[in-house]
Design a protein around this motif. Structure first.
Motif, PDB file in Angstrom:
ATOM      1  N   ALA A 116     102.637  26.663  49.366  1.00  0.00           N
ATOM      2  CA  ALA A 116     101.660  25.777  50.013  1.00  0.00           C
ATOM      3  C   ALA A 116     100.273  26.030  49.438  1.00  0.00           C
ATOM      4  O   ALA A 116      99.875  27.177  49.224  1.00  0.00           O
ATOM      5  N   GLY A 117      99.576  24.956  49.164  1.00  0.00           N
ATOM      6  CA  GLY A 117      98.219  25.056  48.647  1.00  0.00           C
ATOM      7  C   GLY A 117      97.298  24.174  49.464  1.00  0.00           C
ATOM      8  O   GLY A 117      97.727  23.186  50.052  1.00  0.00           O
ATOM      9  N   SER A 118      96.049  24.527  49.494  1.00  0.00           N
ATOM     10  CA  SER A 118      95.060  23.764  50.253  1.00  0.00           C
ATOM     11  C   SER A 118      94.659  22.503  49.504  1.00  0.00           C
ATOM     12  O   SER A 118      94.702  22.452  48.275  1.00  0.00           O
ATOM     13  N   VAL A 119      94.265  21.507  50.274  1.00  0.00           N
ATOM     14  CA  VAL A 119      93.733  20.284  49.691  1.00  0.00           C
ATOM     15  C   VAL A 119      92.431  20.633  48.977  1.00  0.00           C
ATOM     16  O   VAL A 119      91.568  21.313  49.535  1.00  0.00           O
ATOM     17  N   PRO A 121      88.727  19.871  47.165  1.00  0.00           N
ATOM     18  CA  PRO A 121      87.602  19.013  47.572  1.00  0.00           C
ATOM     19  C   PRO A 121      87.672  17.596  46.999  1.00  0.00           C
ATOM     20  O   PRO A 121      87.316  16.638  47.678  1.00  0.00           O
ATOM     21  N   GLU A 122      88.155  17.450  45.770  1.00  0.00           N
ATOM     22  CA  GLU A 122      88.214  16.114  45.159  1.00  0.00           C
ATOM     23  C   GLU A 122      89.227  15.194  45.829  1.00  0.00           C
ATOM     24  O   GLU A 122      89.246  13.990  45.593  1.00  0.00           O
ATOM     25  N   HIS A 123      90.077  15.762  46.696  1.00  0.00           N
ATOM     26  CA  HIS A 123      91.083  14.966  47.402  1.00  0.00           C
ATOM     27  C   HIS A 123      90.782  14.833  48.895  1.00  0.00           C
ATOM     28  O   HIS A 123      91.603  14.323  49.650  1.00  0.00           O
ATOM     29  N   ALA A 124      89.607  15.287  49.324  1.00  0.00           N
ATOM     30  CA  ALA A 124      89.256  15.255  50.752  1.00  0.00           C
ATOM     31  C   ALA A 124      89.271  13.844  51.325  1.00  0.00           C
ATOM     32  O   ALA A 124      89.629  13.645  52.492  1.00  0.00           O
ATOM     33  N   ALA A 125      88.911  12.849  50.522  1.00  0.00           N
ATOM     34  CA  ALA A 125      88.920  11.458  51.006  1.00  0.00           C
ATOM     35  C   ALA A 125      90.332  11.034  51.425  1.00  0.00           C
ATOM     36  O   ALA A 125      90.498  10.235  52.356  1.00  0.00           O
ATOM     37  N   LEU A 126      91.348  11.578  50.774  1.00  0.00           N
ATOM     38  CA  LEU A 126      92.736  11.235  51.128  1.00  0.00           C
ATOM     39  C   LEU A 126      93.091  11.753  52.520  1.00  0.00           C
ATOM     40  O   LEU A 126      93.847  11.105  53.244  1.00  0.00           O
ATOM     41  N   VAL A 127      92.542  12.900  52.893  1.00  0.00           N
ATOM     42  CA  VAL A 127      92.774  13.436  54.236  1.00  0.00           C
ATOM     43  C   VAL A 127      92.172  12.489  55.270  1.00  0.00           C
ATOM     44  O   VAL A 127      92.804  12.193  56.296  1.00  0.00           O
ATOM     45  N   THR A 128      90.984  11.982  54.999  1.00  0.00           N
ATOM     46  CA  THR A 128      90.339  11.025  55.901  1.00  0.00           C
ATOM     47  C   THR A 128      91.184   9.763  56.034  1.00  0.00           C
ATOM     48  O   THR A 128      91.398   9.261  57.145  1.00  0.00           O
ATOM     49  N   VAL A 129      91.663   9.252  54.922  1.00  0.00           N
ATOM     50  CA  VAL A 129      92.524   8.056  54.936  1.00  0.00           C
ATOM     51  C   VAL A 129      93.770   8.327  55.779  1.00  0.00           C
ATOM     52  O   VAL A 129      94.147   7.509  56.629  1.00  0.00           O
ATOM     53  N   ALA A 142     101.469  11.963  63.857  1.00  0.00           N
ATOM     54  CA  ALA A 142     100.155  11.833  64.502  1.00  0.00           C
ATOM     55  C   ALA A 142      99.848  13.057  65.366  1.00  0.00           C
ATOM     56  O   ALA A 142      98.687  13.366  65.615  1.00  0.00           O
ATOM     57  N   ARG A 143     100.884  13.761  65.788  1.00  0.00           N
ATOM     58  CA  ARG A 143     100.705  14.949  66.632  1.00  0.00           C
ATOM     59  C   ARG A 143     100.752  16.247  65.815  1.00  0.00           C
ATOM     60  O   ARG A 143     100.886  17.330  66.371  1.00  0.00           O
ATOM     61  N   ALA A 144     100.636  16.135  64.501  1.00  0.00           N
ATOM     62  CA  ALA A 144     100.727  17.316  63.633  1.00  0.00           C
ATOM     63  C   ALA A 144      99.553  18.258  63.875  1.00  0.00           C
ATOM     64  O   ALA A 144      98.456  17.830  64.241  1.00  0.00           O
ATOM     65  N   ALA A 145      99.816  19.514  63.664  1.00  0.00           N
ATOM     66  CA  ALA A 145      98.767  20.535  63.807  1.00  0.00           C
ATOM     67  C   ALA A 145      97.665  20.271  62.793  1.00  0.00           C
ATOM     68  O   ALA A 145      97.911  19.768  61.690  1.00  0.00           O
ATOM     69  N   GLY A 146      96.457  20.613  63.166  1.00  0.00           N
ATOM     70  CA  GLY A 146      95.307  20.414  62.283  1.00  0.00           C
ATOM     71  C   GLY A 146      95.467  21.075  60.927  1.00  0.00           C
ATOM     72  O   GLY A 146      94.981  20.570  59.915  1.00  0.00           O
ATOM     73  N   SER A 147      96.188  22.199  60.887  1.00  0.00           N
ATOM     74  CA  SER A 147      96.383  22.917  59.624  1.00  0.00           C
ATOM     75  C   SER A 147      97.186  22.096  58.618  1.00  0.00           C
ATOM     76  O   SER A 147      97.043  22.280  57.415  1.00  0.00           O
ATOM     77  N   CYS A 148      98.015  21.171  59.096  1.00  0.00           N
ATOM     78  CA  CYS A 148      98.798  20.322  58.185  1.00  0.00           C
ATOM     79  C   CYS A 148      97.888  19.502  57.284  1.00  0.00           C
ATOM     80  O   CYS A 148      98.221  19.230  56.133  1.00  0.00           O
ATOM     81  N   ALA A 152      98.190  20.531  50.919  1.00  0.00           N
ATOM     82  CA  ALA A 152      98.230  19.486  49.892  1.00  0.00           C
ATOM     83  C   ALA A 152      99.592  18.793  49.825  1.00  0.00           C
ATOM     84  O   ALA A 152      99.656  17.570  49.670  1.00  0.00           O
ATOM     85  N   ALA A 153     100.659  19.546  49.940  1.00  0.00           N
ATOM     86  CA  ALA A 153     101.992  18.933  49.879  1.00  0.00           C
ATOM     87  C   ALA A 153     102.219  18.011  51.067  1.00  0.00           C
ATOM     88  O   ALA A 153     102.675  16.873  50.910  1.00  0.00           O
ATOM     89  N   TRP A 154     101.905  18.466  52.274  1.00  0.00           N
ATOM     90  CA  TRP A 154     102.121  17.666  53.482  1.00  0.00           C
ATOM     91  C   TRP A 154     101.294  16.377  53.439  1.00  0.00           C
ATOM     92  O   TRP A 154     101.800  15.296  53.717  1.00  0.00           O
ATOM     93  N   VAL A 155     100.027  16.488  53.057  1.00  0.00           N
ATOM     94  CA  VAL A 155      99.161  15.311  52.969  1.00  0.00           C
ATOM     95  C   VAL A 155      99.725  14.315  51.957  1.00  0.00           C
ATOM     96  O   VAL A 155      99.805  13.111  52.215  1.00  0.00           O
TER      97      VAL A 155
END
Length: 191
Positions: A116-119, A121-129, A142-148, A152-155
């Motif tokens: 597992a790797g963190s999202v 910064p250049e992909h932060a907009a995808l998290v917002t989307v 929609a009920r996923a934990a905030g850590s999800c 990067a893989a989960w997103v």
């Protein structure tokens, strides 16, 4: 190392890891497959059809697919078996054969997922989307934990599942091993 085999259920759709899929089963070969999975506790593989039809003779499936786990089943109002599936591990089919009943079985190797790797910064907009999509759509994720939302893989898998993409693009995303590379492709598709 023994060769692992997996029965295949080729479809005109792509099942992604963690995604859900409803499926109506009516062909004898697939009813046999579901019975066999129920007795043995095994799973089967979903692969995108590259050539051919879902019903009738064997179709040409993509080499990379996703293991399907049966979460629930029922009989619909039309008497057909309905399955609720969840995508699990990805696999690569090495060799395929067709049983007498028309069911395809593949010799497979599981595709190892990177740690597992963190999202980035250049992909932060995808998290917002993704957050906006899930707020509007609801559902399991929609009920996923905030850590999800920092994984990067989960997103990447959730966006590949929810965005209105053609199956060929979903298949291309399924075949990418690096979650950051997957996010980069998704960024180019939504940008």
């Amino acid at each position: 190392m023994p060769i692992e085999t997996l029965p295949l259920f080729p479809l005109h759709t792509v099942l992604l890891p963690g995604a859900s899929l409803g499926l109506r089963v009516f062909e004898a070969r697939y009813l046999d497959l579901v019975r066999e999975c129920g007795r043995s506790g095994r799973t089967f593989g979903i692969c995108l059809i590259l050539e051919g039809a879902e019903a009738s003779g064997p179709a040409l499936p993509a080499a990379v697919g996703t293991e399907a786990v049966i979460e629930d089943f029922d009989t619909g109002g039309d008497g057909l078996l309905t399955l609720s599936l969840r995508g699990a591990r990805r696999f690569r089919a090495r060799r395929m054969r067709v049983r007498d009943n028309g069911l395809q079985v593949a010799e497979i190797e599981w595709i190892d997922e990177p740690p597992a790797g963190s999202v980035r910064p250049e992909h932060a907009a995808l998290v917002t989307v993704l957050r906006h999509m899930l707020e509007r759509r609801g559902g399991d994720h929609a009920r996923a934990a905030g850590s999800c939302f920092n994984d990067a893989a989960w997103v990447g898998w959730r966006l590949a599942e929810l965005l209105p993409l053609p199956d060929e693009q979903r298949q291309a995303l399924l075949q990418i091993d690096d979650p950051h590379e997957r996010l980069e492709l998704l960024l180019s598709l939504v940008g």
